[in-house]
Design a protein around this motif. Structure first.
Motif, PDB file in Angstrom:
ATOM      1  N   SER A 221     -12.185  -0.283  -2.215  1.00  0.00           N
ATOM      2  CA  SER A 221     -11.318  -1.211  -1.478  1.00  0.00           C
ATOM      3  C   SER A 221     -12.078  -2.133  -0.538  1.00  0.00           C
ATOM      4  O   SER A 221     -11.584  -3.207  -0.214  1.00  0.00           O
TER       5      SER A 221
ATOM      6  N   VAL B 282      -5.128  -1.307   3.698  1.00  0.00           N
ATOM      7  CA  VAL B 282      -4.953   0.154   3.765  1.00  0.00           C
ATOM      8  C   VAL B 282      -5.040   0.622   5.214  1.00  0.00           C
ATOM      9  O   VAL B 282      -4.217   1.419   5.669  1.00  0.00           O
TER      10      VAL B 282
ATOM     11  N   VAL C 195       0.869  -1.172   0.000  1.00  0.00           N
ATOM     12  CA  VAL C 195       0.000   0.000   0.000  1.00  0.00           C
ATOM     13  C   VAL C 195       0.909   1.225   0.000  1.00  0.00           C
ATOM     14  O   VAL C 195       1.687   1.412   0.943  1.00  0.00           O
TER      15      VAL C 195
ATOM     16  N   VAL D 253      -1.354  -1.335  -4.243  1.00  0.00           N
ATOM     17  CA  VAL D 253      -2.454  -0.423  -3.946  1.00  0.00           C
ATOM     18  C   VAL D 253      -1.890   0.972  -3.715  1.00  0.00           C
ATOM     19  O   VAL D 253      -0.885   1.127  -3.033  1.00  0.00           O
TER      20      VAL D 253
END
Length: 80
Positions: A65, A25, A8, A76
């Motif tokens: 997401s 995330v 991420v 990501v």
């Protein structure tokens, strides 16, 4: 329990198999995106209706997401 490894914003993270991208995330503490006035946004509904958790996944923009299962090697990027 098996783990899925992804990144991420360039930060490597491992999540339990079956997790969504929003879990990854949240684990790195990234801001998902910012509103037009600059305020941080994040998952609100957790079921894909509010679109507040949008991220870019493997180059594909505007992915929700909370609806995308985490996959091995996924990259990501948030707009936050």
């Amino acid at each position: 329990m098996s783990k899925i490894r992804l990144s991420v914003n360039g930060i490597p993270v491992s999540v339990p198999a079956g997790s969504t991208v929003s879990t990854a995330v949240a684990m790195v503490g990234a801001v998902y995106r910012r509103s037009v006035s600059g305020e941080p946004r994040g998952p609100l509904c957790g079921m894909g209706i509010c679109f507040e958790c949008r991220v870019t996944i493997d180059g594909r923009a505007h992915c929700r997401s909370c609806q995308v299962p985490a996959a091995e090697g996924m990259e990501v990027h948030t707009d936050g």
